[in-house]
Design a protein around this motif. Sequence first.
Motif, PDB file in Angstrom:
ATOM      1  N   GLN A   1      -7.198  -0.844 -11.469  1.00  0.00           N
ATOM      2  CA  GLN A   1      -6.472  -1.787 -12.168  1.00  0.00           C
ATOM      3  C   GLN A   1      -7.044  -2.909 -12.201  1.00  0.00           C
ATOM      4  N   ILE A   2      -7.604  -3.545 -11.557  1.00  0.00           N
ATOM      5  CA  ILE A   2      -8.227  -4.803 -11.144  1.00  0.00           C
ATOM      6  C   ILE A   2      -9.705  -4.256 -11.863  1.00  0.00           C
ATOM      7  N   LYS A   3     -10.167  -3.991 -11.812  1.00  0.00           N
ATOM      8  CA  LYS A   3     -10.917  -3.416 -12.143  1.00  0.00           C
ATOM      9  C   LYS A   3     -11.079  -3.738 -14.079  1.00  0.00           C
ATOM     10  N   LYS A   4      -9.857  -2.878 -14.242  1.00  0.00           N
ATOM     11  CA  LYS A   4      -9.891  -1.873 -15.131  1.00  0.00           C
ATOM     12  C   LYS A   4      -9.401  -3.569 -16.239  1.00  0.00           C
ATOM     13  N   ASP A   5      -8.547  -3.945 -15.702  1.00  0.00           N
ATOM     14  CA  ASP A   5      -8.270  -5.054 -16.977  1.00  0.00           C
ATOM     15  C   ASP A   5      -6.914  -5.817 -15.250  1.00  0.00           C
ATOM     16  N   SER A   6      -7.472  -6.876 -15.066  1.00  0.00           N
ATOM     17  CA  SER A   6      -6.492  -7.019 -13.466  1.00  0.00           C
ATOM     18  C   SER A   6      -4.801  -8.491 -13.918  1.00  0.00           C
ATOM     19  N   ALA A   7      -5.269  -8.260 -15.196  1.00  0.00           N
ATOM     20  CA  ALA A   7      -3.590  -9.602 -15.713  1.00  0.00           C
ATOM     21  C   ALA A   7      -2.684  -8.515 -16.383  1.00  0.00           C
ATOM     22  N   MET A   8      -3.361  -7.440 -16.029  1.00  0.00           N
ATOM     23  CA  MET A   8      -1.816  -6.335 -15.434  1.00  0.00           C
ATOM     24  C   MET A   8      -1.509  -6.008 -13.799  1.00  0.00           C
ATOM     25  N   SER A   9      -2.381  -6.815 -13.385  1.00  0.00           N
ATOM     26  CA  SER A   9      -2.531  -6.232 -11.254  1.00  0.00           C
ATOM     27  C   SER A   9      -1.056  -6.861 -10.904  1.00  0.00           C
ATOM     28  N   ARG A  10      -0.218  -6.716  -9.852  1.00  0.00           N
ATOM     29  CA  ARG A  10       0.884  -7.370  -9.363  1.00  0.00           C
ATOM     30  C   ARG A  10       0.941  -7.695  -8.090  1.00  0.00           C
ATOM     31  N   GLN A  11       2.024  -8.616  -7.044  1.00  0.00           N
ATOM     32  CA  GLN A  11       2.011  -7.791  -6.013  1.00  0.00           C
ATOM     33  C   GLN A  11       3.210  -6.817  -5.768  1.00  0.00           C
ATOM     34  N   GLY A  12       3.539  -6.810  -4.359  1.00  0.00           N
ATOM     35  CA  GLY A  12       4.354  -5.674  -4.125  1.00  0.00           C
ATOM     36  C   GLY A  12       5.677  -6.650  -4.273  1.00  0.00           C
ATOM     37  N   LEU A  13       6.742  -5.417  -4.524  1.00  0.00           N
ATOM     38  CA  LEU A  13       8.378  -6.187  -4.523  1.00  0.00           C
ATOM     39  C   LEU A  13       8.496  -5.712  -3.294  1.00  0.00           C
ATOM     40  N   ALA A  14       9.412  -6.717  -2.706  1.00  0.00           N
ATOM     41  CA  ALA A  14      10.170  -7.116  -1.258  1.00  0.00           C
ATOM     42  C   ALA A  14      11.545  -6.478  -1.363  1.00  0.00           C
ATOM     43  N   ASP A  15      11.851  -6.270  -0.447  1.00  0.00           N
ATOM     44  CA  ASP A  15      13.293  -7.026  -0.897  1.00  0.00           C
ATOM     45  C   ASP A  15      14.501  -7.925  -0.352  1.00  0.00           C
ATOM     46  N   TYR A  16      15.538  -7.900  -0.564  1.00  0.00           N
ATOM     47  CA  TYR A  16      16.013  -9.110  -0.270  1.00  0.00           C
ATOM     48  C   TYR A  16      17.568  -8.983   0.369  1.00  0.00           C
TER      49      TYR A  16
ATOM     50  N   VAL B   1       0.909  -1.373  -0.045  1.00  0.00           N
ATOM     51  CA  VAL B   1      -0.057  -0.153   0.132  1.00  0.00           C
ATOM     52  C   VAL B   1       0.338   1.207   0.193  1.00  0.00           C
ATOM     53  N   GLN B   2       2.092   1.543   0.696  1.00  0.00           N
ATOM     54  CA  GLN B   2       2.990   2.509   1.150  1.00  0.00           C
ATOM     55  C   GLN B   2       3.489   2.623  -0.340  1.00  0.00           C
ATOM     56  N   ALA B   3       4.539   1.355  -1.135  1.00  0.00           N
ATOM     57  CA  ALA B   3       4.785   1.754  -2.417  1.00  0.00           C
ATOM     58  C   ALA B   3       3.760   2.058  -3.837  1.00  0.00           C
TER      59      ALA B   3
ATOM     60  N   LYS C   1       2.436   5.156  -7.364  1.00  0.00           N
ATOM     61  CA  LYS C   1       1.361   4.930  -8.707  1.00  0.00           C
ATOM     62  C   LYS C   1       1.361   3.889  -9.197  1.00  0.00           C
ATOM     63  N   ALA C   2       2.384   3.161  -9.194  1.00  0.00           N
ATOM     64  CA  ALA C   2       2.592   1.917 -10.212  1.00  0.00           C
ATOM     65  C   ALA C   2       1.151   0.898 -10.588  1.00  0.00           C
ATOM     66  N   LEU C   3       1.054   0.827 -11.720  1.00  0.00           N
ATOM     67  CA  LEU C   3       0.118   0.276 -12.397  1.00  0.00           C
ATOM     68  C   LEU C   3      -0.618  -0.729 -11.828  1.00  0.00           C
ATOM     69  N   GLY C   4       0.158  -1.710 -11.302  1.00  0.00           N
ATOM     70  CA  GLY C   4       0.040  -2.787 -11.081  1.00  0.00           C
ATOM     71  C   GLY C   4      -0.751  -2.947  -9.941  1.00  0.00           C
ATOM     72  N   LEU C   5      -0.612  -2.323  -8.733  1.00  0.00           N
ATOM     73  CA  LEU C   5      -0.842  -2.315  -7.888  1.00  0.00           C
ATOM     74  C   LEU C   5      -2.354  -1.133  -7.421  1.00  0.00           C
ATOM     75  N   LEU C   6      -2.548  -0.388  -8.840  1.00  0.00           N
ATOM     76  CA  LEU C   6      -3.702   0.575  -8.373  1.00  0.00           C
ATOM     77  C   LEU C   6      -4.426  -0.435  -8.425  1.00  0.00           C
ATOM     78  N   HIS C   7      -5.797  -0.088  -7.358  1.00  0.00           N
ATOM     79  CA  HIS C   7      -7.018  -0.735  -7.112  1.00  0.00           C
ATOM     80  C   HIS C   7      -8.196  -0.756  -8.534  1.00  0.00           C
TER      81      HIS C   7
END
Length: 313
Positions: free
Chosen positions: A146-161, A131-133, A138-144
Amino acid sequence: MKVLDQFKGQNFMIYNGDSTEVMRGLPDNSMDFSIFSPPFAELYVFSDSERDLSNAKNKEDFYDQYRLILKELYRVIKPGRLVSIHCMDLTTSKWKDGFIGISDFSGENIRLMQEVGFIYHSRVTIWKDPVQAMQRTKALGLLHKQIKKDSAMSRQGLADYIITFRKPGINEEPVTHTNETFPVDIWQEYASPVWDGGDAIVPFEKRYSEPVWLDIVPGDTLQRQSARDERDEKHIAPLQLSVIERCIKLWTNEGDKVFTPFLGIGSEVYQSLLLKRKGVGIELKKSYFEQAKKNCKAAEEMPEQIDLFDGVF
């Protein structure tokens, strides 16, 4: 060794200069451990210096320069000892890369480290709030929406390693712990899942030894504001002090030399001093180096710091 400036404390030595050039003056097999957060390729720009790795003109040039640093790192690390790299995978953009997706920066680090001779040792995932990311990038894949528009472009957040590597060879000075200094329950927090003895898994918030660190506070970093120049990009990728602490406690002995080729404002050396280790670091940017001097000196002036560096440099 081309050094612009240097500063020696009681238990640390830091250099202002180009990492590749300065490292060439460090002795073979002289460092017990290294931990650092490299510039994230094409993501952040830390200064306008042409020598700054973050200013590479493209990814190919970045990795060519980065490889030179890693070759020197392999030379200065003692056999059987470890290097921990803090990194994350990076987003691509349509205007720069031609597509929206993910760049495997963690994988590139693994490939390069193996290429110069290191053994891939371990990986820890550091949880980050998507959510903070989303709010920050404003990453497209994290925007809600985008779920309604086309969730094929939705993704999870990115972790650190934290990806860790071992230099081949026999470790002549084993890193030893006792049941008192490193109890079983602490080790379990670092290593493998703990089950409740039955078929059910221990509740998520009570598991120990996860390969994912869930409790890292993003703001647990040294103050950075005073190290910025007006001309510089304002994005900073700090490494949390708690992450540095865990790695140093697990993989070094008191009195060991902890090295970073990307000193920044001194986080790794700062924590090394607090944990009764020696610190060695290199930083190209003058304002960061000046702040690192203050931070490392402050750490050394805290109670119970002893002279571990006498005769080393």
